[in-house]
Design an enzyme around this catalytic site. Structure first.
Site, PDB file in Angstrom:
ATOM      1  N   GLU A  25      26.465  50.809  49.992  1.00  0.00           N
ATOM      2  CA  GLU A  25      27.755  50.328  49.477  1.00  0.00           C
ATOM      3  C   GLU A  25      28.838  51.415  49.625  1.00  0.00           C
ATOM      4  O   GLU A  25      29.944  51.150  50.034  1.00  0.00           O
ATOM      5  CB  GLU A  25      27.592  49.935  48.004  1.00  0.00           C
ATOM      6  N   ASP A  35      38.253  49.222  41.859  1.00  0.00           N
ATOM      7  CA  ASP A  35      38.201  48.868  40.443  1.00  0.00           C
ATOM      8  C   ASP A  35      38.519  49.990  39.451  1.00  0.00           C
ATOM      9  O   ASP A  35      39.287  49.803  38.523  1.00  0.00           O
ATOM     10  CB  ASP A  35      36.801  48.322  40.103  1.00  0.00           C
TER      11      ASP A  35
HETATM   12  C1  GLC Z   1      33.192  45.924  43.895  1.00  0.00           C
HETATM   13  C2  GLC Z   1      34.268  46.618  44.706  1.00  0.00           C
HETATM   14  C3  GLC Z   1      35.124  45.582  45.412  1.00  0.00           C
HETATM   15  C4  GLC Z   1      34.235  44.686  46.251  1.00  0.00           C
HETATM   16  C5  GLC Z   1      33.085  44.088  45.442  1.00  0.00           C
HETATM   17  C6  GLC Z   1      32.055  43.383  46.309  1.00  0.00           C
HETATM   18  O1  GLC Z   1      33.725  45.189  42.867  1.00  0.00           O
HETATM   19  O2  GLC Z   1      35.042  47.448  43.903  1.00  0.00           O
HETATM   20  O3  GLC Z   1      36.102  46.192  46.186  1.00  0.00           O
HETATM   21  O4  GLC Z   1      34.988  43.673  46.818  1.00  0.00           O
HETATM   22  O5  GLC Z   1      32.425  45.112  44.748  1.00  0.00           O
HETATM   23  O6  GLC Z   1      31.542  44.231  47.286  1.00  0.00           O
END
Ligand code: GLC
Length: 435
Positions: free
Chosen positions: A397, A167
């Site tokens: 994460e 992102d």
């Molecule tokens: C965030 C990450 C994305 C991922 C999402 C759910 O938005 O940047 O890559 O898919 O979280 O984990």
């Protein structure tokens, strides 16, 4: 070296996370912070499930394509059940799909997951399930070609940073800074009530993310209109590399489930894309870099995305060696591989999301890529580091490449899936002693 008991405990912990995040055939990335089904998360998660629960692996993929649009797009979020824990929800996206979904996509890991699930999770109905999902994957790749490469350059572009899955990567900074559009939707961030703001994108990023959503919602999410109007059109290295790998896997599936014409179509796309990748290679930076189609320029940011063409077999042997040397330079600065932004880049921030932290899924693809090129020691060093990070920092994460700390959400599904997959990957050779 890791002893057997520790490994068994880690694996049990990873399985328990997938079970806890299961919401009935689909797996949320983590409780509260991400309460729906995410596209590329689910592809990795399906591969994780396949290591111990075949039925669940198939269901994960089947539930994801419940959100697939008629034109073939697999949305980045499928809102199977309402939740107030996340912004922007369906009321902001304003798409018209029967099950509410977002209006953009994410890196297409789906066909890669399908091939792996099909190989691992054989069962009486595997043929029929794979045949149906093959059609969905093909429709999605056809969509990429038509909607995201309308000028037939061989490389697809993303129209929103969220489509890259990375992102707030520094690779999007310049294009985002140029945006003059403002959001009409009021910004009600929920993420920073779950996670410290210093580990998340900034408010300014969010205003721009939502401004793009508002723009496209106003165009009814019609791909040709979006392409014409978009002030953000980036040829992302990761998306193209993942798509190329997915085409290879789709082609393997097409041998069983496809027609001759489909196989030819996939092969032609792969050949065009492989050639077009030459435009993304930077000899000076020793890495692949994104291109901005609005300005026609290369984006001079070295990120982990730039290593991913290895995963799809795109670089020459010489380029693969240069990528390995580049990564070694990064690892002279930080102890843990692979930081999402080069630690030699002034924009490197070790705790902020895609601007420095390590992501297990990216590590997995990069390691498989180096393995593919015979850089086995580097590959196993990355796999082993990912394992160590999870054991010491939790199944988080993402991870700080300077300290190894687990960051962001905890009990994270795709990180757990990678833990399960690494166990099946090659973790051997002299690199073990290095860690
Ligand atoms: C965030 C990450 C994305 C991922 C999402 C759910 O938005 O940047 O890559 O898919 O979280 O984990």
């Amino acid at each position: 070296m890791m002893d057997l008991d520790m490994t068994t405990i880690d694996i049990e912990a990873a399985r328990a996370i997938l079970r806890a995040n299961d919401r009935g055939g689909y797996t949320v990335p983590t409780d509260r912070l991400y309460p729906f089904q995410w596209n590329w998360d689910s592809a990795f998660v399906a591969m994780g499930w396949a290591t111990f629960d075949k039925e669940r692996a198939w269901r994960e993929l089947e539930r994801l394509v419940e959100g697939q649009w008629d034109d073939g797009m697999v949305p980045h979020i499928v809102f199977h059940a309402p939740s107030d824990d996340y912004f922007p929800g369906p009321d902001v996206w304003r798409t018209r799909h029967a099950i509410p979904t977002s209006g953009i996509t994410q890196p297409p890991v789906f066909a890669t997951a399908l091939r792996r699930v099909f190989e691992i999770a054989r069962g009486p109905d595997a043929q029929a399930r794979a045949a149906r999902l093959y059609r969905c994957a093909l429709a999605s790749h056809d969509w990429w070609e038509k909607a995201r490469d309308p000028e037939a350059t061989g490389l697809v572009a993303i129209l929103h940073p969220w489509e890259s899955g990375m992102d707030n990567s520094p690779a999007w900074d310049e294009a985002m800074a140029r945006l003059t559009i403002a959001p009409t939707t009021p910004i009600r961030r929920r993420d920073t009530s779950h996670i410290g703001a210093e580990m998340r994108p900034r408010d300014e990023d969010y205003r721009r993310f939502i401004a793009l959503v508002d723009l496209y919602a106003g165009l009814g999410w019609e791909p040709a209109a979006m392409w014409r109007a978009s002030p953000f059109k980036l040829v992302d290295v990761a998306t193209n590399a993942i798509l190329q790998k997915a085409e290879e896997d789709l082609l393997a599936l097409a041998a069983q489930f496809g027609t001759e014409a489909e196989r030819r179509r996939i092969e032609a796309r792969m050949a065009r894309r492989a050639a077009a990748f030459a435009r993304l290679w930077s000899e000076e930076r020793r890495i692949y870099q994104a291109r901005d189609l609005c300005t026609g320029t290369t984006v001079d940011a070295s990120t982990s995305a730039g290593l991913l063409p290895l995963f799809a077999g795109i670089p020459s042997a010489g380029q693969a060696a240069a990528l390995a040397a580049e990564l070694e330079d990064w690892l002279a600065k930080v102890p843990y591989p692979v930081p999402s932004t080069s630690p030699l880049d002034p924009r490197f921030e070790p705790k902020r999301y895609w601007r420095g932290p390590i992501w297990a899924v990216v590590n997995f693809m990069i390691a498989e890529g180096f393995e593919r090129y015979g850089h086995a020691a580097l590959a196993s060093r990355i796999h082993l580091a990912t394992q160590t990070l999870m054991r010491d920092g939790g199944i988080a994460e993402y991870f700080d490449p300077t300290s190894g700390d687990g960051l962001g959400g905890s009990q994270f599904s795709w990180t757990a899936a990678i833990r399960l997959m690494i166990d099946q990957a090659v973790v051997a050779g002299p690199a073990r002693e290095k860690m």
